[in-house]
Design an enzyme around this catalytic site. Structure first.
Site, PDB file in Angstrom:
ATOM      1  N   TYR A 177       0.760  -1.516   0.014  1.00  0.00           N
ATOM      2  CA  TYR A 177       0.066  -0.068  -0.025  1.00  0.00           C
ATOM      3  C   TYR A 177       0.902   1.290  -0.158  1.00  0.00           C
ATOM      4  O   TYR A 177       0.659   2.414  -0.681  1.00  0.00           O
ATOM      5  CB  TYR A 177      -0.845   0.178   1.139  1.00  0.00           C
ATOM      6  CG  TYR A 177      -1.737   1.240   1.399  1.00  0.00           C
ATOM      7  CD1 TYR A 177      -2.849   1.649   0.481  1.00  0.00           C
ATOM      8  CD2 TYR A 177      -1.247   2.321   2.227  1.00  0.00           C
ATOM      9  CE1 TYR A 177      -3.593   2.433   0.641  1.00  0.00           C
ATOM     10  CE2 TYR A 177      -2.080   3.406   2.284  1.00  0.00           C
ATOM     11  CZ  TYR A 177      -3.278   3.721   1.527  1.00  0.00           C
ATOM     12  OH  TYR A 177      -3.782   4.814   1.654  1.00  0.00           O
TER      13      TYR A 177
ATOM     14  N   VAL B 237      -5.606  -1.621   7.980  1.00  0.00           N
ATOM     15  CA  VAL B 237      -6.809  -2.767   8.311  1.00  0.00           C
ATOM     16  C   VAL B 237      -6.812  -2.911   6.504  1.00  0.00           C
ATOM     17  O   VAL B 237      -6.520  -2.380   5.718  1.00  0.00           O
ATOM     18  CB  VAL B 237      -8.135  -1.547   8.425  1.00  0.00           C
ATOM     19  CG1 VAL B 237      -9.199  -2.339   8.286  1.00  0.00           C
ATOM     20  CG2 VAL B 237      -8.184  -1.200   9.818  1.00  0.00           C
TER      21      VAL B 237
ATOM     22  N   GLY C 241     -13.502   1.049   5.945  1.00  0.00           N
ATOM     23  CA  GLY C 241     -15.135   1.817   6.002  1.00  0.00           C
ATOM     24  C   GLY C 241     -16.127   1.384   7.229  1.00  0.00           C
ATOM     25  O   GLY C 241     -17.186   1.643   7.093  1.00  0.00           O
TER      26      GLY C 241
ATOM     27  N   GLY D 162     -14.868   1.228  10.171  1.00  0.00           N
ATOM     28  CA  GLY D 162     -14.861   1.820  11.589  1.00  0.00           C
ATOM     29  C   GLY D 162     -13.669   1.035  12.212  1.00  0.00           C
ATOM     30  O   GLY D 162     -13.538   1.267  13.505  1.00  0.00           O
TER      31      GLY D 162
ATOM     32  N   ASN E 160      -0.408  10.191   1.290  1.00  0.00           N
ATOM     33  CA  ASN E 160      -1.256   9.271   1.666  1.00  0.00           C
ATOM     34  C   ASN E 160      -2.530  10.241   2.050  1.00  0.00           C
ATOM     35  O   ASN E 160      -2.974  10.218   3.399  1.00  0.00           O
ATOM     36  CB  ASN E 160      -0.857   8.432   2.642  1.00  0.00           C
ATOM     37  CG  ASN E 160      -1.805   7.625   3.074  1.00  0.00           C
ATOM     38  OD1 ASN E 160      -3.070   7.376   2.618  1.00  0.00           O
ATOM     39  ND2 ASN E 160      -1.491   6.455   3.884  1.00  0.00           N
TER      40      ASN E 160
ATOM     41  N   TYR F 102      -7.300  10.870   9.794  1.00  0.00           N
ATOM     42  CA  TYR F 102      -6.834  11.154  10.998  1.00  0.00           C
ATOM     43  C   TYR F 102      -7.345  12.700  11.498  1.00  0.00           C
ATOM     44  O   TYR F 102      -7.463  12.981  12.514  1.00  0.00           O
ATOM     45  CB  TYR F 102      -5.096  11.253  10.927  1.00  0.00           C
ATOM     46  CG  TYR F 102      -4.672   9.965  10.850  1.00  0.00           C
ATOM     47  CD1 TYR F 102      -5.125   8.832  11.403  1.00  0.00           C
ATOM     48  CD2 TYR F 102      -3.632   9.706   9.908  1.00  0.00           C
ATOM     49  CE1 TYR F 102      -4.613   7.446  11.123  1.00  0.00           C
ATOM     50  CE2 TYR F 102      -3.215   8.571   9.782  1.00  0.00           C
ATOM     51  CZ  TYR F 102      -3.622   7.330  10.473  1.00  0.00           C
ATOM     52  OH  TYR F 102      -3.114   6.171  10.133  1.00  0.00           O
TER      53      TYR F 102
END
Length: 163
Positions: free
Chosen positions: A25, A87, A93, A95, A124, A131
């Site tokens: 990623y 994640v 999405g 939570g 990013n 955040y």
């Protein structure tokens, strides 16, 4: 329904896979040198140096937060440095990332720590927006510096002559 729990030795392979997924990623797919043995020792060895929590949903680990303690000389208390929060894309999405970060914040609050902090790559934007939506602030007055490789070895070699 999700469950956050402290990582256990049996979680090491999935955490290591998630670390590899995070590297992909972050556009560094070949950068991970970590091994299961090294990770297991850092988390569960004789002198652990890091902590990890995993989040389970749909019967499987969907993400993790890996962190360690730092210390504020001005505040006189520890803080949490979040090294990695990840994640799985298919679980985003729901939570889960927010839940992991909230869990770390609760640990910091319970223990009287001064802060939870982390770094995020400048490109990013999805993570930065996430955040910021939680009230985190970008510490733009600070720049991150790092010694690695040859530079680290060269500075380490100065230790004998610096004293």
């Amino acid at each position: 329904m999700s469950l956050i729990r402290a990582a256990e030795p049996a979680d090491v392979p999935v955490i290591l896979q998630l670390i590899h997924d995070l590297a992909v990623y972050e556009r560094e797919p070949d950068a991970v040198r970590n091994t299961a043995d090294a990770l297991r020792d850092a988390l569960f060895g004789e002198q652990p140096t890091i902590y990890a929590h995993v989040i389970e949903a749909d019967g499987a680990v969907q993400g993790f937060a890996l962190w360690f303690l730092n210390y504020s000389t001005w505040e006189g208390v520890n803080g949490i440095y979040l090294e990695d929060l990840y994640v799985r894309p298919e679980a985003r999405g729901a939570g889960l990332g927010k839940a992991l970060l909230a869990h770390l914040a609760s640990i910091a609050a319970e223990r009287g720590y001064a802060r939870v902090e982390w770094s995020v790559l400048n490109w990013n934007e999805p993570s930065i927006r996430f955040y910021e939506s939680l009230g985190a602030t970008n510490q733009t007055e600070w720049s991150t510096f790092r010694l690695t490789g040859d530079a680290l070895a060269e500075v380490a070699a100065l230790a004998d002559s610096a004293a």
